[in-house]
Write a protein that holds these residues in place. Structure first.
Motif, mmCIF file in Angstrom:
data_model
loop_
_atom_site.group_PDB
_atom_site.id
_atom_site.type_symbol
_atom_site.label_atom_id
_atom_site.label_comp_id
_atom_site.label_asym_id
_atom_site.label_seq_id
_atom_site.Cartn_x
_atom_site.Cartn_y
_atom_site.Cartn_z
ATOM 1 N N LYS A 1 0.834 -1.205 0.000
ATOM 2 C CA LYS A 1 0.000 0.000 0.000
ATOM 3 C C LYS A 1 0.871 1.258 0.000
ATOM 4 O O LYS A 1 0.553 2.246 -0.663
ATOM 5 C CB LYS A 1 -0.918 0.008 1.219
ATOM 6 C CG LYS A 1 -2.026 -1.038 1.197
ATOM 7 C CD LYS A 1 -2.871 -0.941 2.460
ATOM 8 C CE LYS A 1 -3.985 -1.974 2.466
ATOM 9 N NZ LYS A 1 -4.774 -1.908 3.723
ATOM 10 N N LEU B 1 1.212 4.490 -3.040
ATOM 11 C CA LEU B 1 0.903 5.899 -2.803
ATOM 12 C C LEU B 1 1.869 6.857 -3.493
ATOM 13 O O LEU B 1 1.587 8.050 -3.582
ATOM 14 C CB LEU B 1 0.893 6.188 -1.289
ATOM 15 C CG LEU B 1 -0.242 5.528 -0.500
ATOM 16 C CD1 LEU B 1 -0.088 5.819 0.976
ATOM 17 C CD2 LEU B 1 -1.601 6.027 -0.993
ATOM 18 N N ASP C 1 1.940 11.563 6.393
ATOM 19 C CA ASP C 1 0.682 11.620 5.635
ATOM 20 C C ASP C 1 0.395 10.284 4.948
ATOM 21 O O ASP C 1 -0.763 9.831 4.925
ATOM 22 C CB ASP C 1 0.760 12.735 4.595
ATOM 23 C CG ASP C 1 0.729 14.125 5.224
ATOM 24 O OD1 ASP C 1 0.296 14.231 6.389
ATOM 25 O OD2 ASP C 1 1.168 15.086 4.566
ATOM 26 N N MET C 2 1.424 9.652 4.404
ATOM 27 C CA MET C 2 1.201 8.368 3.723
ATOM 28 C C MET C 2 0.831 7.279 4.724
ATOM 29 O O MET C 2 -0.054 6.448 4.457
ATOM 30 C CB MET C 2 2.444 7.973 2.929
ATOM 31 C CG MET C 2 2.623 8.790 1.655
ATOM 32 S SD MET C 2 3.922 8.137 0.554
ATOM 33 C CE MET C 2 5.370 8.563 1.483
ATOM 34 N N ARG D 1 -0.684 7.626 7.516
ATOM 35 C CA ARG D 1 -2.063 7.828 7.978
ATOM 36 C C ARG D 1 -3.069 7.188 7.030
ATOM 37 O O ARG D 1 -4.160 6.795 7.441
ATOM 38 C CB ARG D 1 -2.357 9.326 8.109
ATOM 39 C CG ARG D 1 -1.813 9.949 9.381
ATOM 40 C CD ARG D 1 -2.515 11.248 9.711
ATOM 41 N NE ARG D 1 -2.478 12.182 8.584
ATOM 42 C CZ ARG D 1 -3.130 13.335 8.563
ATOM 43 N NH1 ARG D 1 -3.891 13.684 9.590
ATOM 44 N NH2 ARG D 1 -3.049 14.144 7.517
ATOM 45 N N GLU D 2 -2.703 7.103 5.752
ATOM 46 C CA GLU D 2 -3.601 6.504 4.753
ATOM 47 C C GLU D 2 -3.694 4.992 4.896
ATOM 48 O O GLU D 2 -4.711 4.394 4.531
ATOM 49 C CB GLU D 2 -3.115 6.849 3.339
ATOM 50 C CG GLU D 2 -3.175 8.319 2.993
ATOM 51 C CD GLU D 2 -4.604 8.793 2.810
ATOM 52 O OE1 GLU D 2 -5.449 7.983 2.376
ATOM 53 O OE2 GLU D 2 -4.892 9.964 3.120
#
Length: 497
Positions: free
Chosen positions: A112, A116, A154-155, A157-158
């Motif tokens: 994942k 991103l 930020d990544m 958190r995704e």
């Protein structure tokens, strides 16, 4: 470190673990020097070049981080390890934080994470086998660093809130340590809004009064002429009060994070300082395990003291350190200038003209001091002649100025950039020798001043070897008189109270 021990460790490490070790070392060894390393022996050679295997601590940190504490038995059998240094370990918490993310990341989350990235970056990321490889690629393009964690956060958190919280917790604990420091003068204004006192002319202690001060111009004289000064009093600092003054010891042993090791043996140093300065007639206060903020608070409050009835001030700091800084137990830095600034004559007026002694037991860097055989007199003369020619071409060498105001003495355990040593059972080399020489001078019939004492400390410490290395203390002073410390008699009937 013994190469045979390193070979045994290498035999028990898997290739993935070697890759993990290489990642953890990227802050102390350049990425280019790490390319092509396929076994631990090659990595150990690189670490040896950097002087990071001179004792066991750095390698122990590496093995604990990758969860191979079982290999520590190979390196913890050396009886010499009673001696330690007070340098900051080179293994960064930033890299250990990234390692924790890697360790907690599933294969699914790794895929994942790769997805991103944008198309150009994703092609490179698809070649990455682990999260550590991804982090290295991000660092290469500048999207990840100790001061730039937002993209990674930020990544994460995704894909996984728990992984993102690891970054968040690190960011919340680090900022003050990495933000640029404010100038000391600004920091002083922030904690003390009272106007700075104007510089003033110091006068003999017998004339000093907080309620009333009289300063005369050169051509002007007081109504009653003062008696001529005692010639001896102009050469020596007066020690007449009971108590002589205050001795404050900041003794940091146990540190809250994982970057700095506990300082075994430091309690022996604190006790030795308490014993000797109590016999000199000082009140002694010991503050154990202070954070950087608490260290500043203690120093600031001490600077607000009325020193009118004190003859001198002594401050001793026992902690980890690097050049010109010491560490609080929260592993945040305190500049040495922050320790001395509140006691300059423009800030502590009742200390003006009085000796202020600072003794710092801490490393000033990670380098080791080595020894050299003195050259013969004929060789020395030849070298002097050679240097004189170079001086003529390059211009005269200027003496380094001492960055302290009048009447300070700063006793450093070691010269800049080098390590100091401490025995985990008996205390640090420097503080123990300092106390021994102070006692010896106090018991002598000679009037040996503090500079003479520190010269003897330099000689005794520098002549020995510690873990096959040397240590060279460094005193700095702007004393304007001689300071002689002697034991104070129990009754003190003759002493001014």
């Amino acid at each position: 470190m013994d190469r045979r021990i390193l070979a045994k460790i290498d035999d028990e490490l898997e290739s993935t673990e070697v890759a993990e070790l290489c990642f953890l070392c990227r802050d102390v060894i350049s990425g280019k020097r790490l390319e092509g390393i396929t076994d631990a022996k090659q990595l150990f050679l690189r670490l040896e070049e950097k002087g990071l295997l001179e004792n066991n601590y750095f390698l122990s940190q590496l093995l604990r981080t990758i969860r191979r504490a079982d290999l520590l038995s190979h390196i913890e059998t050396d009886s010499r390890q009673a001696e330690e240094t007070d340098a900051q370990p080179a293994l960064s918490q930033y890299r250990m934080m990234l390692y924790k993310i890697y360790d907690d990341m599933t294969k699914e989350n790794l895929e994942k994470l790769k997805f991103l990235f944008n198309n150009d970056q994703r092609r490179k990321m698809e070649l990455c086998n682990t999260a550590l490889d991804v982090f290295v690629e991000m660092e290469k393009v500048g999207s990840l660093s100790n001061g730039n964690l937002s993209a990674l956060y930020d990544m994460l958190r995704e894909i996984d809130q728990q992984l993102a919280s690891t970054v968040q917790n690190y960011m919340q604990g680090v900022p003050r340590q990495h933000q640029p420091s404010l100038p000391v003068s600004v920091d002083l204004q922030r904690v003390n809004n009272t106007p700075r006192p104007q510089p003033f002319l110091s006068i003999p202690e017998s004339q000093l009064s907080c309620e009333s001060e009289s300063v005369y111009a050169d051509a002007q004289s007081p109504t009653e002429p003062s008696p001529p000064p005692d010639p001896d009093s102009m050469d020596y600092y007066a020690l007449t009060h009971n108590p002589r003054g205050l001795c404050v010891v900041i003794n940091n042993e146990n540190f809250l994070g994982i970057g700095l090791k506990s300082r075994g043996g430091t309690q022996e140093d604190a006790q030795a300082l308490k014993d000797v300065f109590t016999r000199f007639g000082f009140e002694v206060e010991i503050h154990n395990n202070l954070t950087a903020g608490n260290m500043r608070t203690v120093i600031r409050m001490l600077g607000q003291r009325n020193f009118l009835r004190d003859d001198a001030l002594v401050v001793c700091v026992l902690s980890h350190g690097l050049k010109d800084i010491v560490y609080g137990t929260d592993e945040e830095q305190v500049k040495l200038s922050e320790l001395t600034e509140p006691f300059k004559s423009n800030a502590a007026r009742t200390l003006a003209g009085k000796p202020k002694l600072f003794f710092i037991q801490a490393c000033q860097g990670r380098q080791y001091q080595r020894g050299a055989v003195p050259c013969l007199p004929t060789q020395a003369q030849a070298e002097v002649e050679t240097l004189s020619h170079w001086e003529a071409d390059a211009g005269p060498l200027s003496n380094e100025t001492v960055p302290w105001d009048a009447d300070f003495l700063i006793g450093m355990a070691t010269v800049p950039n080098c390590m100091s040593f401490r025995n985990t059972a008996t205390g640090s080399i420097y503080i123990q020798e300092l106390c021994r020489q102070l006692r010896k001078a106090a018991e002598s019939s000679e009037k040996d001043d503090i500079n003479t004492v520190l010269t003897r400390v330099n000689r005794e410490v520098s002549r020995r070897e510690y873990l096959a290395y040397k240590q060279m203390p460094e005193p700095k002073y702007t004393l304007t008189k001689k300071l002689v410390l002697k034991y104070v008699s129990a009754d003190l009937d003759h002493v001014q109270k």
